[in-house]
Design a protein around this motif. Structure first.
Motif, PDB file in Angstrom:
ATOM      1  N   GLY A 125       2.591 -10.790  -5.124  1.00 22.66           N
ATOM      2  CA  GLY A 125       2.353 -11.648  -3.967  1.00 22.66           C
ATOM      3  C   GLY A 125       2.350 -10.852  -2.793  1.00 22.66           C
ATOM      4  N   LEU A 126       1.899  -9.629  -2.875  1.00 22.51           N
ATOM      5  CA  LEU A 126       1.724  -8.880  -1.382  1.00 22.51           C
ATOM      6  C   LEU A 126       0.302  -9.052  -0.958  1.00 22.51           C
ATOM      7  CD1 LEU A 126       3.406  -5.574  -2.103  1.00 22.51           C
ATOM      8  CD2 LEU A 126       4.109  -7.183  -0.380  1.00 22.51           C
ATOM      9  N   GLU A 127       0.210  -9.250   0.218  1.00 21.86           N
ATOM     10  CA  GLU A 127      -1.240  -9.272   0.963  1.00 21.86           C
ATOM     11  C   GLU A 127      -1.979  -8.251   0.779  1.00 21.86           C
ATOM     12  OE1 GLU A 127      -1.029 -11.137   4.631  1.00 21.86           O
ATOM     13  OE2 GLU A 127      -0.722 -13.237   3.665  1.00 21.86           O
ATOM     14  N   MET A 128      -3.265  -8.361   0.679  1.00 26.36           N
ATOM     15  CA  MET A 128      -4.046  -7.100   0.508  1.00 26.36           C
ATOM     16  C   MET A 128      -4.783  -6.955   1.859  1.00 26.36           C
ATOM     17  SD  MET A 128      -7.153  -6.741  -2.297  1.00 26.36           S
ATOM     18  CE  MET A 128      -8.625  -5.907  -1.716  1.00 26.36           C
ATOM     19  N   ASN A 129      -4.044  -6.529   2.894  1.00 23.58           N
ATOM     20  CA  ASN A 129      -4.509  -6.283   4.289  1.00 23.58           C
ATOM     21  C   ASN A 129      -4.404  -4.894   4.796  1.00 23.58           C
ATOM     22  OD1 ASN A 129      -1.657  -6.023   4.383  1.00 23.58           O
ATOM     23  ND2 ASN A 129      -1.545  -7.645   5.693  1.00 23.58           N
ATOM     24  N   GLY A 130      -4.153  -4.123   3.918  1.00 18.52           N
ATOM     25  CA  GLY A 130      -4.127  -2.498   4.470  1.00 18.52           C
ATOM     26  C   GLY A 130      -2.621  -1.891   4.416  1.00 18.52           C
ATOM     27  N   ARG A 131      -1.753  -2.717   4.680  1.00 21.03           N
ATOM     28  CA  ARG A 131      -0.434  -2.373   5.133  1.00 21.03           C
ATOM     29  C   ARG A 131       0.220  -1.721   3.671  1.00 21.03           C
ATOM     30  NH1 ARG A 131       2.429  -6.400   8.686  1.00 21.03           N
ATOM     31  NH2 ARG A 131       1.175  -6.328  10.938  1.00 21.03           N
ATOM     32  N   HIS A 132      -0.071  -2.409   2.584  1.00 21.58           N
ATOM     33  CA  HIS A 132       0.463  -1.724   1.284  1.00 21.58           C
ATOM     34  C   HIS A 132      -0.768  -1.250   0.504  1.00 21.58           C
ATOM     35  CE1 HIS A 132       3.883  -4.415   2.227  1.00 21.58           C
ATOM     36  NE2 HIS A 132       2.904  -5.243   2.590  1.00 21.58           N
ATOM     37  N   ARG A 133      -0.348  -0.340  -0.433  1.00 27.41           N
ATOM     38  CA  ARG A 133      -1.453   0.467  -1.390  1.00 27.41           C
ATOM     39  C   ARG A 133      -1.650  -0.514  -2.279  1.00 27.41           C
ATOM     40  NH1 ARG A 133      -1.270   6.520  -1.524  1.00 27.41           N
ATOM     41  NH2 ARG A 133      -0.365   7.038   0.440  1.00 27.41           N
ATOM     42  N   PHE A 134      -3.080  -0.664  -2.954  1.00 29.17           N
ATOM     43  CA  PHE A 134      -3.598  -1.445  -3.702  1.00 29.17           C
ATOM     44  C   PHE A 134      -4.381  -0.525  -4.727  1.00 29.17           C
ATOM     45  CE2 PHE A 134      -2.283  -5.101  -1.611  1.00 29.17           C
ATOM     46  CZ  PHE A 134      -2.200  -5.958  -2.285  1.00 29.17           C
ATOM     47  N   CYS A 135      -4.414  -1.013  -6.062  1.00 27.19           N
ATOM     48  CA  CYS A 135      -4.979   0.046  -7.235  1.00 27.19           C
ATOM     49  C   CYS A 135      -5.918  -1.169  -7.808  1.00 27.19           C
ATOM     50  CB  CYS A 135      -4.077   0.308  -7.822  1.00 27.19           C
ATOM     51  SG  CYS A 135      -2.870   1.770  -7.235  1.00 27.19           S
ATOM     52  N   PHE A 136      -7.041  -0.424  -8.578  1.00 26.61           N
ATOM     53  CA  PHE A 136      -7.624  -1.386  -9.585  1.00 26.61           C
ATOM     54  C   PHE A 136      -7.722  -0.584 -10.902  1.00 26.61           C
ATOM     55  CE2 PHE A 136     -10.990   0.821  -7.339  1.00 26.61           C
ATOM     56  CZ  PHE A 136     -11.911   1.178  -8.321  1.00 26.61           C
ATOM     57  N   LEU A 137      -8.087  -1.358 -11.948  1.00 27.38           N
ATOM     58  CA  LEU A 137      -8.126  -0.771 -13.245  1.00 27.38           C
ATOM     59  C   LEU A 137      -9.474  -0.748 -13.572  1.00 27.38           C
ATOM     60  CD1 LEU A 137      -5.184  -2.813 -14.966  1.00 27.38           C
ATOM     61  CD2 LEU A 137      -4.918  -0.423 -14.029  1.00 27.38           C
ATOM     62  N   ARG A 138     -10.269   0.583 -13.946  1.00 26.88           N
ATOM     63  CA  ARG A 138     -11.314   0.810 -14.049  1.00 26.88           C
ATOM     64  C   ARG A 138     -12.021   0.113 -15.231  1.00 26.88           C
ATOM     65  NH1 ARG A 138     -13.953   5.626 -11.314  1.00 26.88           N
ATOM     66  NH2 ARG A 138     -15.860   4.603 -12.388  1.00 26.88           N
TER      67      ARG A 138
END
Length: 159
Positions: A125-138
């Motif tokens: 539930g973390l917001e995707m705003n740049g404060r936390h790292r996000f990854c995507f599965l290719r």
């Protein structure tokens, strides 16, 4: 003209020092990276794709970039590594229910929080705003926070 009677100028009045280096505003940089297309500089809108470097693009901007074969076209450095549509992955993003950015008519009389994110991690539930790292599965394009991927510890998409 000055210095013609009774004034003795000091050194700091005559010699200009080196200019201070301008610092980049971190919040503005994060907003630009997470809310705008890296190629067209327009707001991100679905469908959103990402390259292997993690830059976010509007899919139609990438298609227009790849179809434009004119010789006078200047290569965009943000997308120079993209040679075909196979170099990008379409992202499966989850909308943030607390985000009201495009829902209200903006007349300039309300405060827009630049850190309020349009998308969230479906697991944590973390917001995707740049404060936390996000990854995507290719292989599927699902987007998760790095914290969620550490908790799941699986190579397969949870969906």
């Amino acid at each position: 003209m000055g210095c013609d009677g009774g004034t003795i100028p000091k050194r700091h009045e005559l010699v200009k020092g080196p200019r201070k280096v301008e610092k980049v505003d971190k919040v503005a940089e994060l907003v630009a990276r997470w809310f705008y297309c890296a190629l067209s500089q327009e707001k991100l809108r679905r469908p959103i794709v990402a390259c292997e470097l993690g830059r976010l693009y509007n899919k139609d901007a990438i298609i227009e970039y790849l179809l434009d074969k004119s010789p006078e076209k200047t290569p965009m450095e943000s997308a120079a590594h993209i040679k075909s549509i196979k170099n990008v992955t379409e992202l499966q993003l989850v909308d943030n229910p607390a985000w009201a950015g495009d829902k209200d008519s903006t007349k300039g009389d309300k405060y827009d929080d630049p850190q309020a994110a349009r998308f969230i991690c479906p697991v944590v539930g973390l917001e995707m705003n740049g404060r936390h790292r996000f990854c995507f599965l290719r292989n599927c394009g699902c987007v998760f926070s790095e914290r969620a991927l550490k908790q799941i510890k699986a190579e397969v998409c949870h969906k």
